[in-house]
Design a protein around this motif. Sequence first.
Motif, PDB file in Angstrom:
ATOM      1  N   ILE A   8       6.322  69.461  48.389  1.00  0.00           N
ATOM      2  CA  ILE A   8       5.231  68.532  48.684  1.00  0.00           C
ATOM      3  C   ILE A   8       5.147  67.541  47.535  1.00  0.00           C
ATOM      4  CG2 ILE A   8       2.744  68.273  49.040  1.00  0.00           C
ATOM      5  CD1 ILE A   8       2.668  71.118  50.094  1.00  0.00           C
ATOM      6  N   SER A   9       5.089  66.255  47.873  1.00  0.00           N
ATOM      7  CA  SER A   9       4.972  65.225  46.845  1.00  0.00           C
ATOM      8  C   SER A   9       4.000  64.152  47.326  1.00  0.00           C
ATOM      9  CB  SER A   9       6.339  64.594  46.543  1.00  0.00           C
ATOM     10  OG  SER A   9       6.227  63.578  45.559  1.00  0.00           O
ATOM     11  N   LEU A  10       2.934  63.923  46.565  1.00  0.00           N
ATOM     12  CA  LEU A  10       1.945  62.900  46.881  1.00  0.00           C
ATOM     13  C   LEU A  10       1.971  61.821  45.810  1.00  0.00           C
ATOM     14  CD1 LEU A  10       0.864  65.495  48.402  1.00  0.00           C
ATOM     15  CD2 LEU A  10      -1.426  64.549  48.064  1.00  0.00           C
ATOM     16  N   GLN A  11       1.952  60.561  46.247  1.00  0.00           N
ATOM     17  CA  GLN A  11       1.885  59.442  45.316  1.00  0.00           C
ATOM     18  C   GLN A  11       0.769  58.502  45.761  1.00  0.00           C
ATOM     19  OE1 GLN A  11       3.672  59.222  42.533  1.00  0.00           O
ATOM     20  NE2 GLN A  11       4.759  61.131  43.014  1.00  0.00           N
ATOM     21  N   ASN A  12      -0.355  58.585  45.042  1.00  0.00           N
ATOM     22  CA  ASN A  12      -1.507  57.712  45.326  1.00  0.00           C
ATOM     23  C   ASN A  12      -1.981  57.813  46.775  1.00  0.00           C
ATOM     24  OD1 ASN A  12      -1.644  56.564  42.642  1.00  0.00           O
ATOM     25  ND2 ASN A  12       0.181  55.378  43.186  1.00  0.00           N
ATOM     26  N   LEU A  13      -1.941  59.005  47.333  1.00  0.00           N
ATOM     27  CA  LEU A  13      -2.346  59.191  48.723  1.00  0.00           C
ATOM     28  C   LEU A  13      -3.845  58.935  48.869  1.00  0.00           C
ATOM     29  CD1 LEU A  13      -0.938  60.071  51.389  1.00  0.00           C
ATOM     30  CD2 LEU A  13      -1.934  62.325  51.015  1.00  0.00           C
ATOM     31  N   THR A  14      -4.194  58.082  49.818  1.00  0.00           N
ATOM     32  CA  THR A  14      -5.572  57.624  49.980  1.00  0.00           C
ATOM     33  C   THR A  14      -5.954  57.608  51.452  1.00  0.00           C
ATOM     34  OG1 THR A  14      -5.419  56.229  48.001  1.00  0.00           O
ATOM     35  CG2 THR A  14      -7.162  55.692  49.584  1.00  0.00           C
ATOM     36  N   LYS A  15      -7.190  58.015  51.734  1.00  0.00           N
ATOM     37  CA  LYS A  15      -7.712  57.917  53.094  1.00  0.00           C
ATOM     38  C   LYS A  15      -9.120  57.357  53.057  1.00  0.00           C
ATOM     39  CE  LYS A  15      -7.853  58.307  57.530  1.00  0.00           C
ATOM     40  NZ  LYS A  15      -6.976  57.461  58.391  1.00  0.00           N
ATOM     41  N   ARG A  16      -9.322  56.276  53.821  1.00  0.00           N
ATOM     42  CA  ARG A  16     -10.639  55.656  53.934  1.00  0.00           C
ATOM     43  C   ARG A  16     -11.125  55.762  55.372  1.00  0.00           C
ATOM     44  NH1 ARG A  16      -7.403  51.918  51.415  1.00  0.00           N
ATOM     45  NH2 ARG A  16      -7.639  51.764  49.153  1.00  0.00           N
ATOM     46  N   PHE A  17     -12.415  56.006  55.517  1.00  0.00           N
ATOM     47  CA  PHE A  17     -13.071  55.946  56.819  1.00  0.00           C
ATOM     48  C   PHE A  17     -14.117  54.830  56.722  1.00  0.00           C
ATOM     49  CE2 PHE A  17     -11.641  60.363  56.434  1.00  0.00           C
ATOM     50  CZ  PHE A  17     -10.943  60.513  57.625  1.00  0.00           C
ATOM     51  N   ALA A  22     -12.454  58.893  51.349  1.00  0.00           N
ATOM     52  CA  ALA A  22     -12.512  60.358  51.381  1.00  0.00           C
ATOM     53  C   ALA A  22     -11.502  60.975  50.425  1.00  0.00           C
ATOM     54  CB  ALA A  22     -12.260  60.859  52.800  1.00  0.00           C
ATOM     55  N   VAL A  23     -10.333  60.349  50.315  1.00  0.00           N
ATOM     56  CA  VAL A  23      -9.280  60.799  49.398  1.00  0.00           C
ATOM     57  C   VAL A  23      -8.837  59.583  48.603  1.00  0.00           C
ATOM     58  CG1 VAL A  23      -6.978  61.811  49.197  1.00  0.00           C
ATOM     59  CG2 VAL A  23      -8.543  62.622  50.974  1.00  0.00           C
ATOM     60  N   ASP A  24      -8.876  59.702  47.274  1.00  0.00           N
ATOM     61  CA  ASP A  24      -8.753  58.533  46.412  1.00  0.00           C
ATOM     62  C   ASP A  24      -7.537  58.636  45.488  1.00  0.00           C
ATOM     63  OD1 ASP A  24      -9.189  56.244  44.962  1.00  0.00           O
ATOM     64  OD2 ASP A  24     -11.198  56.772  44.277  1.00  0.00           O
ATOM     65  N   ALA A  25      -6.404  58.106  45.955  1.00  0.00           N
ATOM     66  CA  ALA A  25      -5.194  57.974  45.130  1.00  0.00           C
ATOM     67  C   ALA A  25      -4.752  59.297  44.516  1.00  0.00           C
ATOM     68  CB  ALA A  25      -5.402  56.925  44.039  1.00  0.00           C
ATOM     69  N   LEU A  26      -4.626  60.335  45.346  1.00  0.00           N
ATOM     70  CA  LEU A  26      -4.171  61.639  44.862  1.00  0.00           C
ATOM     71  C   LEU A  26      -2.663  61.613  44.607  1.00  0.00           C
ATOM     72  CD1 LEU A  26      -5.929  64.467  46.914  1.00  0.00           C
ATOM     73  CD2 LEU A  26      -6.349  63.776  44.557  1.00  0.00           C
ATOM     74  N   SER A  27      -2.266  62.156  43.470  1.00  0.00           N
ATOM     75  CA  SER A  27      -0.847  62.285  43.135  1.00  0.00           C
ATOM     76  C   SER A  27      -0.600  63.658  42.526  1.00  0.00           C
ATOM     77  CB  SER A  27      -0.415  61.201  42.136  1.00  0.00           C
ATOM     78  OG  SER A  27      -0.553  59.910  42.680  1.00  0.00           O
ATOM     79  N   PHE A  28       0.305  64.420  43.127  1.00  0.00           N
ATOM     80  CA  PHE A  28       0.770  65.680  42.556  1.00  0.00           C
ATOM     81  C   PHE A  28       1.995  66.133  43.331  1.00  0.00           C
ATOM     82  CE2 PHE A  28      -2.726  66.893  45.469  1.00  0.00           C
ATOM     83  CZ  PHE A  28      -2.060  67.713  46.370  1.00  0.00           C
ATOM     84  N   GLU A  29       2.695  67.108  42.766  1.00  0.00           N
ATOM     85  CA  GLU A  29       3.900  67.666  43.399  1.00  0.00           C
ATOM     86  C   GLU A  29       3.828  69.181  43.366  1.00  0.00           C
ATOM     87  OE1 GLU A  29       6.687  65.665  40.853  1.00  0.00           O
ATOM     88  OE2 GLU A  29       7.223  64.219  42.422  1.00  0.00           O
ATOM     89  N   ILE A  30       4.352  69.815  44.415  1.00  0.00           N
ATOM     90  CA  ILE A  30       4.343  71.274  44.502  1.00  0.00           C
ATOM     91  C   ILE A  30       5.760  71.745  44.830  1.00  0.00           C
ATOM     92  CG2 ILE A  30       3.334  73.292  45.609  1.00  0.00           C
ATOM     93  CD1 ILE A  30       0.963  71.585  46.434  1.00  0.00           C
ATOM     94  N   PRO A  31       6.311  72.652  44.015  1.00  0.00           N
ATOM     95  CA  PRO A  31       7.669  73.132  44.265  1.00  0.00           C
ATOM     96  C   PRO A  31       7.699  74.267  45.285  1.00  0.00           C
ATOM     97  CG  PRO A  31       6.829  74.110  42.267  1.00  0.00           C
ATOM     98  CD  PRO A  31       5.761  73.177  42.750  1.00  0.00           C
TER      99      PRO A  31
END
Length: 262
Positions: A8-17, A22-31
């Motif tokens: 899983i790899s997130l780069q600035n993932l954002t969700k607006r309604f 609701a989700v503000d520029a999330l970034s992280f990675e999971i092996p």
Amino acid sequence: MNVRAHMISLQNLTKRFGSQTAVDALSFEIPAGQIVGFLGPNGAGKSTTLKMLTGMIEPSSGTATICGFDLCRDSLEVKRHVGFVPESGAVFESLTGLEYLEMIAALYGIPADPARARIRQFIAFFDLSFETLTDKLLGAYSKGMRRKVVITAGLLHNPPVVCFDEPLDGLDANAAVGFKALIQTLAREGKTIVYSSHILDVVERVCDRVIIIDKGKLLLDGKPDELVATHNSGTLERLFTQLTGGTELERRAEDFAKTFRS
């Protein structure tokens, strides 16, 4: 970061309604092979993030990949590689448990005989009888029985990435112990587990890592014991309340209790 492949790899993932983020520029990675506790107070954006990662809703901006597949460009491949157990535990109540699970298997293209064999393995693990699956409609199941069926449905296609949203809700003590052993076994086999829960003592015991978000933003990311030690919190629960305003709720509870004492 672990040298194992990032599942899983997130780069600035954002969700607006609308005007709400609701989700503000999330970034992280999971092996691969890691159990990650995904934590936050109500409204923090946890369920929205999981719904994006499982292809249920589209992000407003940013990117993410699951097993190397882009969340937006390769949405069907993402769905093939992810299992999701939602908090709602919603099912088709007019179907029997077996009919529901066989429908899920058909949607993933699992042949009937292997599907039936997997279903029997899961119900044996969860101590459900095959007669229960065939004789009762899901609408007549208890909350815990539904939860067992929904967990089975999420794992039936053997996905390399599994997202759980409050998976212990409705499970009795024995089933909960079995579930915790199950996800640890899945992680040892290389599956990536994202575990969202408010039961923080369980998270502290079974998760290799925790990611804490609030108001859609990343607050902390690390090993539970190391984070607790760094912040001198004693427990993960105490650290969580310190970060997300829970100490203020404790003060309000004490003030409320005083009204009865006076």
